[in-house]
Scaffold this active site. Structure first.
Site, PDB file in Angstrom:
ATOM      1  N   GLN A 196      21.008  72.783 -52.013  1.00 35.64           N
ATOM      2  CA  GLN A 196      19.775  73.411 -51.534  1.00 35.64           C
ATOM      3  C   GLN A 196      18.942  72.422 -50.731  1.00 35.64           C
ATOM      4  OE1 GLN A 196      17.421  75.908 -54.116  1.00 35.64           O
ATOM      5  NE2 GLN A 196      18.882  75.660 -55.779  1.00 35.64           N
TER       6      GLN A 196
ATOM      7  N   HIS B  84      35.773  79.134 -52.950  1.00 32.15           N
ATOM      8  CA  HIS B  84      35.007  79.313 -54.192  1.00 32.15           C
ATOM      9  C   HIS B  84      35.461  78.367 -55.308  1.00 32.15           C
ATOM     10  CE1 HIS B  84      32.619  81.760 -57.044  1.00 32.15           C
ATOM     11  NE2 HIS B  84      33.619  81.583 -57.888  1.00 32.15           N
TER      12      HIS B  84
ATOM     13  N   ARG C 292      22.500  50.196 -80.647  1.00 35.07           N
ATOM     14  CA  ARG C 292      22.864  51.510 -81.199  1.00 35.07           C
ATOM     15  C   ARG C 292      24.202  51.991 -80.652  1.00 35.07           C
ATOM     16  NH1 ARG C 292      18.301  55.695 -80.233  1.00 35.07           N
ATOM     17  NH2 ARG C 292      19.484  56.895 -81.741  1.00 35.07           N
ATOM     18  N   ALA C 293      24.580  51.471 -79.492  1.00 29.91           N
ATOM     19  CA  ALA C 293      25.833  51.912 -78.874  1.00 29.91           C
ATOM     20  C   ALA C 293      27.004  51.050 -79.335  1.00 29.91           C
ATOM     21  CB  ALA C 293      25.706  51.861 -77.359  1.00 29.91           C
TER      22      ALA C 293
ATOM     23  N   SER D 233      23.293  78.089 -60.858  1.00 32.21           N
ATOM     24  CA  SER D 233      23.464  79.516 -61.100  1.00 32.21           C
ATOM     25  C   SER D 233      24.834  80.022 -60.671  1.00 32.21           C
ATOM     26  CB  SER D 233      22.374  80.278 -60.349  1.00 32.21           C
ATOM     27  OG  SER D 233      22.439  79.948 -58.967  1.00 32.21           O
TER      28      SER D 233
ATOM     29  N   ASN E 277      16.801  80.723 -48.549  1.00 30.57           N
ATOM     30  CA  ASN E 277      16.857  81.127 -49.949  1.00 30.57           C
ATOM     31  C   ASN E 277      16.165  82.478 -50.113  1.00 30.57           C
ATOM     32  OD1 ASN E 277      16.484  81.313 -52.837  1.00 30.57           O
ATOM     33  ND2 ASN E 277      16.842  79.103 -52.921  1.00 30.57           N
ATOM     34  N   ASP E 278      16.901  83.455 -50.659  1.00 32.68           N
ATOM     35  CA  ASP E 278      16.337  84.799 -50.801  1.00 32.68           C
ATOM     36  C   ASP E 278      15.217  84.839 -51.831  1.00 32.68           C
ATOM     37  OD1 ASP E 278      18.244  85.993 -48.971  1.00 32.68           O
ATOM     38  OD2 ASP E 278      19.747  85.651 -50.537  1.00 32.68           O
TER      39      ASP E 278
ATOM     40  N   HIS F  67      27.800  74.390 -53.581  1.00 28.96           N
ATOM     41  CA  HIS F  67      26.597  74.598 -52.766  1.00 28.96           C
ATOM     42  C   HIS F  67      25.497  73.619 -53.141  1.00 28.96           C
ATOM     43  CE1 HIS F  67      25.388  76.673 -56.444  1.00 28.96           C
ATOM     44  NE2 HIS F  67      24.138  76.572 -56.027  1.00 28.96           N
TER      45      HIS F  67
ATOM     46  N   TYR G  22      11.009  61.252 -78.208  1.00 22.50           N
ATOM     47  CA  TYR G  22      10.420  59.999 -77.731  1.00 22.50           C
ATOM     48  C   TYR G  22      10.299  60.001 -76.213  1.00 22.50           C
ATOM     49  CZ  TYR G  22       9.661  55.039 -76.924  1.00 22.50           C
ATOM     50  OH  TYR G  22       9.143  53.852 -76.509  1.00 22.50           O
ATOM     51  N   GLU G  23      11.339  60.518 -75.545  1.00 24.17           N
ATOM     52  CA  GLU G  23      11.312  60.535 -74.072  1.00 24.17           C
ATOM     53  C   GLU G  23      10.162  61.378 -73.533  1.00 24.17           C
ATOM     54  OE1 GLU G  23      14.134  60.723 -75.763  1.00 24.17           O
ATOM     55  OE2 GLU G  23      15.676  59.524 -74.769  1.00 24.17           O
TER      56      GLU G  23
ATOM     57  N   GLU H 188       8.143  56.587 -54.790  1.00 30.00           N
ATOM     58  CA  GLU H 188       9.038  55.687 -54.045  1.00 30.00           C
ATOM     59  C   GLU H 188       8.417  55.241 -52.726  1.00 30.00           C
ATOM     60  OE1 GLU H 188      13.055  57.030 -53.715  1.00 30.00           O
ATOM     61  OE2 GLU H 188      13.317  57.197 -55.886  1.00 30.00           O
TER      62      GLU H 188
ATOM     63  N   GLY I  14      21.533  74.056 -64.944  1.00 31.28           N
ATOM     64  CA  GLY I  14      20.800  75.221 -64.456  1.00 31.28           C
ATOM     65  C   GLY I  14      21.364  75.767 -63.154  1.00 31.28           C
TER      66      GLY I  14
ATOM     67  N   ASN J 275      22.541  70.908 -57.372  1.00 32.47           N
ATOM     68  CA  ASN J 275      22.618  71.105 -58.822  1.00 32.47           C
ATOM     69  C   ASN J 275      24.038  71.492 -59.120  1.00 32.47           C
ATOM     70  OD1 ASN J 275      20.018  70.777 -59.822  1.00 32.47           O
ATOM     71  ND2 ASN J 275      19.442  72.856 -59.275  1.00 32.47           N
TER      72      ASN J 275
ATOM     73  N   CYS K 238      30.952  86.866 -56.115  1.00 30.04           N
ATOM     74  CA  CYS K 238      30.145  85.678 -55.854  1.00 30.04           C
ATOM     75  C   CYS K 238      29.197  85.917 -54.683  1.00 30.04           C
ATOM     76  CB  CYS K 238      31.067  84.495 -55.546  1.00 30.04           C
ATOM     77  SG  CYS K 238      30.189  83.079 -54.886  1.00 30.04           S
TER      78      CYS K 238
ATOM     79  N   CYS L 285      30.246  83.486 -51.551  1.00 33.95           N
ATOM     80  CA  CYS L 285      31.530  83.547 -50.853  1.00 33.95           C
ATOM     81  C   CYS L 285      31.354  84.211 -49.477  1.00 33.95           C
ATOM     82  CB  CYS L 285      32.552  84.316 -51.690  1.00 33.95           C
ATOM     83  SG  CYS L 285      33.440  83.282 -52.868  1.00 33.95           S
TER      84      CYS L 285
ATOM     85  N   HIS M 227      30.236  78.303 -57.100  1.00 27.42           N
ATOM     86  CA  HIS M 227      30.626  78.117 -55.697  1.00 27.42           C
ATOM     87  C   HIS M 227      29.973  76.822 -55.183  1.00 27.42           C
ATOM     88  CE1 HIS M 227      32.092  80.068 -51.894  1.00 27.42           C
ATOM     89  NE2 HIS M 227      31.440  79.003 -51.465  1.00 27.42           N
TER      90      HIS M 227
HETATM   91  P1  H2U Z   1      21.301  76.618 -57.765  1.00 25.76           P
HETATM   92  O1  H2U Z   1      21.615  75.578 -56.739  1.00 25.76           O
HETATM   93  O2  H2U Z   1      20.429  76.074 -58.847  1.00 25.76           O
HETATM   94  O3  H2U Z   1      22.540  77.258 -58.293  1.00 25.76           O
HETATM   95  O4  H2U Z   1      20.495  77.764 -57.038  1.00 25.76           O
HETATM   96  C1  H2U Z   1      21.074  78.635 -56.091  1.00 25.76           C
HETATM   97  C2  H2U Z   1      19.991  79.242 -55.249  1.00 25.76           C
HETATM   98  O5  H2U Z   1      20.528  80.383 -54.556  1.00 25.76           O
HETATM   99  C3  H2U Z   1      18.789  79.740 -56.034  1.00 25.76           C
HETATM  100  O6  H2U Z   1      17.659  78.999 -55.619  1.00 25.76           O
HETATM  101  C4  H2U Z   1      19.521  81.332 -54.384  1.00 25.76           C
HETATM  102  C5  H2U Z   1      18.662  81.209 -55.640  1.00 25.76           C
HETATM  103  O7  H2U Z   1      17.341  81.559 -55.361  1.00 25.76           O
HETATM  104  N1  H2U Z   1      20.103  82.662 -54.181  1.00 25.76           N
HETATM  105  C6  H2U Z   1      19.902  83.322 -52.984  1.00 25.76           C
HETATM  106  O8  H2U Z   1      19.190  82.821 -52.116  1.00 25.76           O
HETATM  107  N2  H2U Z   1      20.480  84.535 -52.777  1.00 25.76           N
HETATM  108  C7  H2U Z   1      21.254  85.179 -53.687  1.00 25.76           C
HETATM  109  O9  H2U Z   1      21.761  86.240 -53.423  1.00 25.76           O
HETATM  110  C8  H2U Z   1      21.446  84.583 -55.040  1.00 25.76           C
HETATM  111  C9  H2U Z   1      20.898  83.207 -55.241  1.00 25.76           C
HETATM  112 ZN    ZN Z   2      32.160  82.054 -54.088  1.00 30.83          ZN
END
Ligand code: H2U
Ligand code: ZN
Length: 345
Positions: A167, A112, A26-27, A160, A75-76, A165, A315-316, A181, A158, A152, A50, A53, A163
């Site tokens: 996780q 940033h 197909r390719a 957000s 993570n908040d 970063h 299909y996937e 695995e 996805g 990500n 941001c 930042c 900047h």
């Molecule tokens: P991504 O890597 O998918 O962009 O997610 C960024 C994470 O940053 C996301 O899990 C967290 C979100 O909960 N976050 C904070 O902890 N504090 C904030 O002020 C905004 C985003």
């Molecule tokens: Zn930033």
């Protein structure tokens, strides 16, 4: 006689024991090389809006340090919590279990406007240093058996915030992808007395068909069983179960190959290349894991251009992962791309 660069076939992923349907015929249509430009606004090195930042107030209230290299914070909106109460449901088909864990966010740079391929190797090394430190710190906790470090990149994935970063989600259970695995590598080790991915890399080095780039300590390649069109994997050249075993020089080499691979990605469609990437390494359950080989997966969704992505649908979703272009063809395209970032041309 079947020709694996022409005829439909299935390939086996020995890590997950899943198959991928490959349809190279197909390719065959000629490559048009369209690289339609998506809007690429240059970002400022500091953005007062941001939440990552330095010195800025985050969405939920706390203020970031005035950090100069990397910065880690809880993570908040953590998906995992340290103080989850105990609990288990065991009613035949209805099973559930409380889960404890910790979620953290890592800023890769105070700047940033940067992304990994545009960062200096020495600065990427500081990210690797932090990954190492966090793997050890989190892994030491008695209720943490697995530490997932990931990135990500791109809104299409996805992500957000542009900047730079990543996780970390650390938890008491071994998550499914890693568990597959774990099982496959243990089974292989028990049978052959060697780590599966060590043998795999040895064979790939002999074949020279899917290697994209390498340095003294690492190889980046398109796995034989890749699902995503330009999926890759970074593998160390020696047997290392986890990131804590990397020497200073190896951490520098890791930073170097991370940069080189992502430059090639950006150069492919001349766009900041989106992906989800993550480290896979031995669980932090207190046992030795000689069967494990540290590696990093890159799952980028783009298929033909800066905006045409591969959808894992139909299909996937119902049957099996599928791809058109073969792993060898993808590797060849990535391999030929320059190591100079297109923005620096
Ligand atoms: P991504 O890597 O998918 O962009 O997610 C960024 C994470 O940053 C996301 O899990 C967290 C979100 O909960 N976050 C904070 O902890 N504090 C904030 O002020 C905004 C985003
Ligand atoms: Zn930033």
């Amino acid at each position: 006689m079947i020709n694996y660069s022409e005829h439909p076939h299935r390939r086996f992923n020995p890590l997950t024991k899943q198959w991928v349907l490959v349809s190279p015929h197909r390719a065959k249509r000629p490559w048009q090389g369209q690289t339609e430009k998506v809007s690429q606004k240059e970002r400022p090195s500091y953005d007062s809006e941001c939440y990552l930042c330095p010195g800025n107030k985050r969405a939920s209230g706390p203020t970031n340090d005035n950090y100069k290299s990397t910065f880690v914070f809880k993570n908040d909106f953590s998906a995992l919590l340290e103080d989850t109460p105990e609990g288990e449901l065991n009613e035949g088909l209805f099973q559930a279990k409380a889960e404890r864990g910790i979620s953290r966010v890592i800023c890769f740079s105070p700047n940033h406007s940067l992304t990994v391929p545009e960062m200096e190797v020495d600065d990427i090394k500081k990210v690797v240093d932090l990954w190492q430190e966090q793997y050890v710190l989190l892994g030491k906790k008695y209720f943490i058996n697995h530490v997932q470090i990931f990135e990500n990149k791109g809104s299409i994935m996805g992500c957000s915030n542009p900047h730079p970063h990543g996780q970390i989600w650390a938890q008491s259970s071994i998550p499914d992808e890693v568990n597959k695995e774990c099982n496959s590598q243990l089974e292989y080790y028990n049978k052959h007395g060697k780590a599966l991915l060590v043998d795999y890399l040895d064979s790939e080095i002999i074949k020279q068909e899917r290697i994209v780039v390498e340095n003294n300590s690492f190889v980046a390649l398109v796995p034989f069983w890749a699902l995503w069109p330009f999926e890759t994997m970074i593998l160390p050249k020696r047997n290392i179960q986890n990131i804590n075993q990397l020497t200073e020089q190896e951490k520098l080499d890791f930073a170097d190959i991370y940069k080189k691979l992502t430059i090639k990605y950006d150069n492919l469609f001349e766009v900041s290349f989106p992906y989800s990437a993550g480290l896979h390494q031995a669980p932090t359950d207190g046992y030795d894991h000689p069967e494990w080989q540290l590696h990093m997966h890159f799952y980028p969704p783009l298929l033909r251009s800066a905006s045409i992505k591969k959808f894992m649908v139909g299909y996937e979703m119902m049957a099996n992962a599928q791809r058109d272009i073969t792993a060898e063809q993808s590797a060849a395209r990535l391999k030929e791309l320059p190591l100079k970032h297109y923005k620096k041309k």
